[in-house]
Design a protein around this motif. Sequence first.
Motif, PDB file in Angstrom:
ATOM      1  N   LEU A 295       0.764  -1.111   0.017  1.00 41.75           N
ATOM      2  CA  LEU A 295      -0.131   0.006   0.126  1.00 41.75           C
ATOM      3  C   LEU A 295       0.830   1.317  -0.109  1.00 41.75           C
ATOM      4  O   LEU A 295       0.470   2.286  -0.699  1.00 41.75           O
ATOM      5  N   THR A 296       1.955   1.151   0.604  1.00 44.24           N
ATOM      6  CA  THR A 296       2.927   2.348   0.915  1.00 44.24           C
ATOM      7  C   THR A 296       3.391   2.677  -0.471  1.00 44.24           C
ATOM      8  O   THR A 296       3.678   3.934  -0.892  1.00 44.24           O
ATOM      9  N   ILE A 297       3.912   1.625  -1.457  1.00 37.70           N
ATOM     10  CA  ILE A 297       4.385   1.886  -2.777  1.00 37.70           C
ATOM     11  C   ILE A 297       3.266   2.563  -3.573  1.00 37.70           C
ATOM     12  O   ILE A 297       3.553   3.405  -4.330  1.00 37.70           O
ATOM     13  N   LEU A 298       1.958   2.049  -3.359  1.00 33.77           N
ATOM     14  CA  LEU A 298       1.034   2.415  -4.281  1.00 33.77           C
ATOM     15  C   LEU A 298       0.623   4.169  -4.144  1.00 33.77           C
ATOM     16  O   LEU A 298       0.432   4.901  -5.017  1.00 33.77           O
ATOM     17  N   LEU A 299       0.624   4.309  -2.594  1.00 30.98           N
ATOM     18  CA  LEU A 299       0.505   5.727  -2.370  1.00 30.98           C
ATOM     19  C   LEU A 299       1.684   6.495  -2.849  1.00 30.98           C
ATOM     20  O   LEU A 299       1.475   7.679  -3.071  1.00 30.98           O
ATOM     21  N   VAL A 300       2.842   5.993  -2.578  1.00 31.53           N
ATOM     22  CA  VAL A 300       3.951   6.968  -3.269  1.00 31.53           C
ATOM     23  C   VAL A 300       3.845   7.374  -4.570  1.00 31.53           C
ATOM     24  O   VAL A 300       4.012   8.013  -5.033  1.00 31.53           O
ATOM     25  N   ALA A 301       3.468   6.146  -5.491  1.00 30.26           N
ATOM     26  CA  ALA A 301       3.331   6.365  -6.891  1.00 30.26           C
ATOM     27  C   ALA A 301       2.199   7.408  -7.101  1.00 30.26           C
ATOM     28  O   ALA A 301       2.501   8.150  -8.001  1.00 30.26           O
ATOM     29  N   ALA A 302       1.029   7.153  -6.380  1.00 34.62           N
ATOM     30  CA  ALA A 302       0.074   8.132  -6.640  1.00 34.62           C
ATOM     31  C   ALA A 302       0.212   9.662  -6.072  1.00 34.62           C
ATOM     32  O   ALA A 302       0.146  10.312  -6.830  1.00 34.62           O
ATOM     33  N   TYR A 303       1.205   9.826  -5.130  1.00 35.80           N
ATOM     34  CA  TYR A 303       1.593  10.947  -4.599  1.00 35.80           C
ATOM     35  C   TYR A 303       2.306  11.653  -5.557  1.00 35.80           C
ATOM     36  O   TYR A 303       1.990  12.960  -5.720  1.00 35.80           O
ATOM     37  N   VAL A 304       3.200  11.138  -6.198  1.00 37.26           N
ATOM     38  CA  VAL A 304       4.177  11.797  -6.951  1.00 37.26           C
ATOM     39  C   VAL A 304       3.456  11.902  -8.552  1.00 37.26           C
ATOM     40  O   VAL A 304       3.769  12.659  -9.284  1.00 37.26           O
ATOM     41  N   GLY A 305       2.886  10.618  -8.978  1.00 35.49           N
ATOM     42  CA  GLY A 305       2.181  10.654 -10.274  1.00 35.49           C
ATOM     43  C   GLY A 305       1.133  11.824 -10.388  1.00 35.49           C
ATOM     44  O   GLY A 305       1.105  12.162 -11.461  1.00 35.49           O
ATOM     45  N   LEU A 306       0.511  11.847  -9.268  1.00 35.49           N
ATOM     46  CA  LEU A 306      -0.686  13.032  -9.475  1.00 35.49           C
ATOM     47  C   LEU A 306      -0.245  14.452  -9.173  1.00 35.49           C
ATOM     48  O   LEU A 306      -0.995  15.435  -9.135  1.00 35.49           O
TER      49      LEU A 306
END
Length: 584
Positions: A295-306
Amino acid sequence: LVSCNLPSQPGLLGAASLTMTFSFLTLFLFGAPGFLGGVLSFQAPAKLISSRLIQPTSLAVSPLFATSTTDIPPTRSAASSSSADSVASRAKRTAAFTDWARSNDIQIGGVSVEGGDVADGLADGLGLVTTRDVKPGDVVVTVPTNVVLSVTSPGEYNRGARELFDDKNVYRDAPWWAQLSVQLNRYDKVNSVDLDSGIDMRGWLDSLPRAFDTPIHWSKGALEELQYTYLSSSIASQKRQWYDQYQTMMRGLGSSSPLQSMTFADFVWGAENARSRAFSGSYGGSAFNPLPYGLTILLVAAYVGLGIGSLEQASNGAALVICGSILKDFVLPKLSKVQKYIICPFIDMSNHKGIGESGDVAFEYFGDAYSMSITNGPVAKGEELFISYGPRSNDQLLKYYGFVEQNNPHDVYIMPQLREWDVSALEAACGRQFSAGRLAKLEKAGLLGFSGDGRIGDNDDDDAANTGGGVVVSRAGGIDGAIMQALRALVASDEEWDNAGEAIGNFAADGSGGPQTEQLARLTARTALEMELASKPTTIEEDRELLKRMDSKAMDVSVPEEKMAVLFRIEKKKLLKETIDKLT
């Protein structure tokens, strides 16, 4: 994670440094295998007997041991044998045990349950024997956590056990061995199916011994054959404590509890299985769970990607998640002194060897399981695997396991406390008078033992603690260093006493009072040990001859404790003689 904005942190490098700092902290606290390999070693829940000399209130000699057990019911049920299960009887009941183990995902590779021995062949039983050649590093048994019985202290919560109690606090506050006894009796008497895992534990229960030959079941006459007051009195105290705990548990159950049929003998059966089969360790966290990290990896990706924030800010939040997990699973349980006690089916068949054990038990953090692996080897096919139950004296081995280990490197002898030694005889031996003023200083320092009831307890955290204040003689270290310090202070000349500032602490080191004082102190200690040895009803030579007659069947040994008592007292006398020789 997404709200974590720490602009003062030095970006990604700072996050990585923070993570590595916690990683190295974990490595320091638990060792590389514990963090990188997920292996946290467990050992049997016991501690080596240590000297605990409590400051007394007077110099008057009082009874050291006193416990009445006349009102305690039998520790064995009428249905159980008067002696422990034979190997053949247990082997018959465990015929289907391996199939049960495999059906519940216990991985077995290279061992089987067969008739075995404890170290030196002093007691028969079942054990783990290799079915192939094994070498160091081989994992021979892996037991998933959903099969094991466990207690976490403090704060134990077991749904199946607690539901039996009207007063839930009675179970929660009970000693770990009493909690495990309740769990075992629930499986045996109420429902053998575990409420959480749904596993039927009957296949394992049938492998357990139904009766024991431990000293708690011995008669007063049999205990006297030990020729060792310390253990005899410790057993009496154990019986009293276990009965008091049983009564407490029964009051907490309530009249409608399905476990109300549990007798004292049933409770003792469960407690003895817990004491003889459980392992303990300081790890109280959970197994590795990949979900928070995913979940942390997904949130990091979303945080940076968005475009919500930078990679450095997201990394700071991810580092906190990782460090929080490390703190939760490793650091906090260690600092909070949480202790976990577990019984692992199949692994619990392993027998003990004090030194030179071939296997070890560990918790696999990433595998959510307990494993037994080979640590010393190789071990050839057909040989028995041994583990160490910890640094246990023969007092502990006999008390909780029912056997004695020859030449046990961890064995101890508990002498009467210093206040009870024959002062006149010791003064005559060393040619010095013991000053009343120095005795008073030793009294104040707590080096004479303590007066009063002097009962030996059975503290569940330190079950073999020398709470009676006796003098400890160990095979590893000889006579207690604090006692040697006291003897140096007593035998020192007036000039040496004055030069030491009349301070007992200045006599702590070997030779600190001068060569003559050291010689006299050793002579005094040796004399006390010789008097203790001479007070025994039989000599070690007579005991060895008696043992030969028992082994040759020249005499009838109707009950197992007769031979076990002889084995035990031989080992204690050997320890005294060895210590006397070292002091010569």
